[in-house]
Design a protein around this motif. Structure first.
Motif, PDB file in Angstrom:
ATOM      1  N   MET A 179       0.759  -1.139   0.014  1.00 13.30           N
ATOM      2  CA  MET A 179       0.156  -0.020  -0.005  1.00 13.30           C
ATOM      3  C   MET A 179       0.902   1.307  -0.049  1.00 13.30           C
ATOM      4  O   MET A 179       0.611   2.045  -0.873  1.00 13.30           O
ATOM      5  N   ASN A 180       1.834   1.378   0.806  1.00 10.72           N
ATOM      6  CA  ASN A 180       2.967   2.348   0.954  1.00 10.72           C
ATOM      7  C   ASN A 180       3.585   2.481  -0.429  1.00 10.72           C
ATOM      8  O   ASN A 180       3.862   3.508  -0.802  1.00 10.72           O
ATOM      9  N   PHE A 181       4.064   1.401  -0.876  1.00  8.71           N
ATOM     10  CA  PHE A 181       5.084   1.452  -2.235  1.00  8.71           C
ATOM     11  C   PHE A 181       4.014   2.160  -3.090  1.00  8.71           C
ATOM     12  O   PHE A 181       4.700   3.163  -3.846  1.00  8.71           O
ATOM     13  N   ALA A 182       2.778   1.705  -3.527  1.00  9.66           N
ATOM     14  CA  ALA A 182       2.154   2.301  -4.477  1.00  9.66           C
ATOM     15  C   ALA A 182       1.521   3.734  -4.080  1.00  9.66           C
ATOM     16  O   ALA A 182       1.601   4.615  -4.970  1.00  9.66           O
ATOM     17  N   PHE A 183       1.298   3.993  -2.647  1.00 12.41           N
ATOM     18  CA  PHE A 183       1.076   5.335  -2.522  1.00 12.41           C
ATOM     19  C   PHE A 183       2.040   6.459  -2.966  1.00 12.41           C
ATOM     20  O   PHE A 183       1.890   7.558  -3.459  1.00 12.41           O
ATOM     21  N   LEU A 304      -2.560   6.262 -16.541  1.00 10.64           N
ATOM     22  CA  LEU A 304      -3.058   5.477 -15.619  1.00 10.64           C
ATOM     23  C   LEU A 304      -2.598   3.861 -15.896  1.00 10.64           C
ATOM     24  O   LEU A 304      -2.138   3.235 -14.917  1.00 10.64           O
ATOM     25  N   GLU A 305      -2.701   3.339 -16.981  1.00 14.60           N
ATOM     26  CA  GLU A 305      -2.100   2.053 -17.441  1.00 14.60           C
ATOM     27  C   GLU A 305      -0.686   1.962 -17.089  1.00 14.60           C
ATOM     28  O   GLU A 305       0.009   0.888 -16.563  1.00 14.60           O
ATOM     29  N   ARG A 306      -0.003   2.808 -17.410  1.00 14.65           N
ATOM     30  CA  ARG A 306       1.453   2.729 -17.356  1.00 14.65           C
ATOM     31  C   ARG A 306       1.869   2.778 -15.838  1.00 14.65           C
ATOM     32  O   ARG A 306       2.719   2.215 -15.694  1.00 14.65           O
ATOM     33  N   ASN A 307       1.109   3.630 -15.261  1.00 13.81           N
ATOM     34  CA  ASN A 307       1.510   3.737 -13.818  1.00 13.81           C
ATOM     35  C   ASN A 307       1.459   2.441 -13.078  1.00 13.81           C
ATOM     36  O   ASN A 307       2.406   1.915 -12.526  1.00 13.81           O
ATOM     37  N   ALA A 308       0.355   1.595 -13.458  1.00  9.79           N
ATOM     38  CA  ALA A 308       0.133   0.432 -12.974  1.00  9.79           C
ATOM     39  C   ALA A 308       1.299  -0.521 -13.317  1.00  9.79           C
ATOM     40  O   ALA A 308       1.905  -1.468 -12.734  1.00  9.79           O
ATOM     41  N   GLU A 309       1.747  -0.484 -14.868  1.00 11.33           N
ATOM     42  CA  GLU A 309       2.620  -1.680 -15.341  1.00 11.33           C
ATOM     43  C   GLU A 309       4.083  -1.120 -14.586  1.00 11.33           C
ATOM     44  O   GLU A 309       4.575  -2.001 -14.459  1.00 11.33           O
ATOM     45  N   GLU A 310       4.261   0.288 -14.401  1.00 11.35           N
ATOM     46  CA  GLU A 310       5.497   0.445 -13.685  1.00 11.35           C
ATOM     47  C   GLU A 310       5.469  -0.290 -12.211  1.00 11.35           C
ATOM     48  O   GLU A 310       6.592  -0.831 -12.014  1.00 11.35           O
ATOM     49  N   LEU A 311       4.416  -0.057 -11.630  1.00  8.32           N
ATOM     50  CA  LEU A 311       4.401  -0.940 -10.169  1.00  8.32           C
ATOM     51  C   LEU A 311       4.410  -2.505 -10.271  1.00  8.32           C
ATOM     52  O   LEU A 311       5.279  -3.069  -9.663  1.00  8.32           O
ATOM     53  N   ILE A 312       3.873  -2.965 -11.404  1.00  9.78           N
ATOM     54  CA  ILE A 312       3.875  -4.375 -11.470  1.00  9.78           C
ATOM     55  C   ILE A 312       5.295  -4.844 -11.978  1.00  9.78           C
ATOM     56  O   ILE A 312       5.864  -5.791 -11.360  1.00  9.78           O
TER      57      ILE A 312
END
Ligand SMILES: Nc1ncnc2c1ncn2[C@@H]1O[C@H](COS(=O)(=O)NC(=O)[C@@H](N)CO)[C@@H](O)[C@H]1O
Length: 426
Positions: A179-183, A304-312
């Protein structure tokens, strides 16, 4: 919700969208009801106008001491009042009926959306990372968590019934770390962190599109106008209801956090092992409010999609992206991509993120508008995507990074949020 004028002038387009989305709304019935409302509204306004004209005539007749004419006008006025008194309640009732039908009208899918019946017709558009191979007998997430004493489902089920769980030990720490990592990652991109109410009023769920159709998925607080949100998207949409923002305030970019609660009605017997499909989970949500422009919306959809890809990718999880088809995307979406992470134990990709753009379908329901530079008022566009939802993300994370000795490697990017720890179970 679509603009009523748009529906009147594009009935066939709206009917086609409903057909493609397995939406059974009767557009002809809606338009027939609309015609009745417009006619009745016109009659009431006409009668009101005549009443105003009459009151002037009554004054004039009184001034001319013309008693007979004055009484005639007064009698006419009474008749008009009677007819208005009779028509107004009907008009109000028909307007409410029309509004309830409008809430069921789907959005028009973008032409880039694949036509299909259900999730089997979603179209893979991107793959990233090699499917994990093991040179030892790999375990599934539930066995891994049990062996490392990181979950207690039995006692949680005692507390809260089926589809409950308790995370323990490093799994509990991992969830908060994620949660903190994503935030953190999104806050550093300038997204406004917001921890929102997880109980929200009915209008919030109407605003994002969860109500009226998805009411059966939502837990209600007995005797109050309060419901448990299934996603922070509901609360953020509700926060801006009835506001008129300034163009220079846009775009509003949020990274939201909330516990999420879902009845999961209709999924009896599906995904019952472990923590894939549960009633309560935690999610960091990306949410955008932007100007009413298709290109702008598409650019945010891609971001928004790129943000999620970066996290994954930082979590080193193989995944694919699917373009969600018309039959699976739901009423409100113009376009929708799901990100699916590779689940080694299931030998398939499964949804962990869902990215959507709505144009002004949600904004019209929540009445969120902005004033442009010329002073003209428009409904905003809204978008959202998952940043991280846990514990579902723990499934690919634990399975993918399990080691031959039974320990689990913590990806580099996550270590700062786990006190620098490199492994679980070592
Ligand atoms: N019942 C559930 N149990 C566990 N995780 C869930 C459940 N329902 C949804 N999720 C997780 O939450 C993510 C987003 O849920 S969603 O309904 O698809 N989309 C949204 O809620 C949007 N607001 C984007 O986040 C899913 O991709 C999944 O990772």
């Amino acid at each position: 919700m679509l603009d009523l004028a748009f529906i009147r002038n594009n009935a066939d387009t709206v009917k086609e969208a409903a057909r493609l989305k397995n939406n059974t709304i009767d557009i002809d019935a809606l338009l027939e009801l609309d015609r009745r409302v417009v006619t009745l509204q016109h009659e009431v306004e006409e009668a009101r106008a005549q009443q105003n004209a009459l009151s002037k005539k009554i004054q004039q007749a009184a001034k001319e001491k013309n008693v007979e004419l004055r009484n005639q006008y007064i009698a006419e006025g009474k008749q008009l009042s009677e007819s208005i008194k009779e028509k107004e309640p009907l008009l109000t009732q028909l307007q409410e009926e029309r509004y309830q039908l409008l809430l069921l009208v789907p959005n028009i899918p973008d032409p880039s959306t694949p036509v299909g019946k259900d999730e089997d017709d979603n179209v893979p558009i991107k793959y990233w990372g090699e499917k994990t191979q093991f040179d030892f007998p790999a375990l599934d997430h539930y066995d891994l968590m049990q062996r490392l004493n990181m979950v207690d489902i039995e006692r949680a089920v005692k507390v809260a019934g089926s589809r409950s769980y308790a995370l323990k030990g490093d799994a509990a720490r991992l969830e908060l770390a994620l949660m903190n990592f994503a935030f953190d990652r999104l806050a550093r991109k300038g997204y406004t962190p917001v921890i929102v109410p997880s109980m929200a009023r009915d209008f919030c769920f109407v605003g994002n599109g969860q109500f009226p159709k998805g009411r059966d998925q939502v837990y209600e607080v007995e005797g109050q106008d309060l419901y448990l949100v299934g996603t922070a998207e509901v609360s953020i949409t509700g926060m801006y209801k009835d506001e008129i923002l300034k163009a220079e305030e846009l775009p509003l970019t949020f990274v939201g956090y909330s516990p999420c609660f879902r009845q999961e009605a209709g999924t009896y017997g599906k995904d019952t092992r472990g923590v894939f499909r549960i009633h309560q989970f935690n999610k960091v949500e990306q949410y955008i409010i932007c100007e009413a422009d298709h290109e702008v919306s598409v650019r945010w959809f891609e971001e928004l999609e790129r943000n999620a890809e970066e996290l994954i990718q930082a979590l080193e999880l193989p995944y694919r992206i699917v373009n969600v088809c018309t039959g699976d995307m739901g009423d409100g979406k113009v376009g929708m991509h799901d990100i699916e992470c590779w689940i080694p134990s299931e030998n398939r990709y499964r949804e962990t993120h869902s990215c959507s753009y709505f144009h002004d379908w949600q904004a019209r329901r929540a009445n969120i508008r902005y004033r442009d530079a010329e002073g003209k008022v428009h409904f905003v566009h809204t978008l959202n995507n998952t940043a991280i939802a846990s514990p579902r993300i723990l499934i690919p994370l634990l399975e993918t990074h399990q080691q031959a000795d039974g320990s689990i490697r913590i990806p580099e990017a996550l270590r700062p949020y786990m006190g620098g720890q490199e492994y679980i179970g070592r």
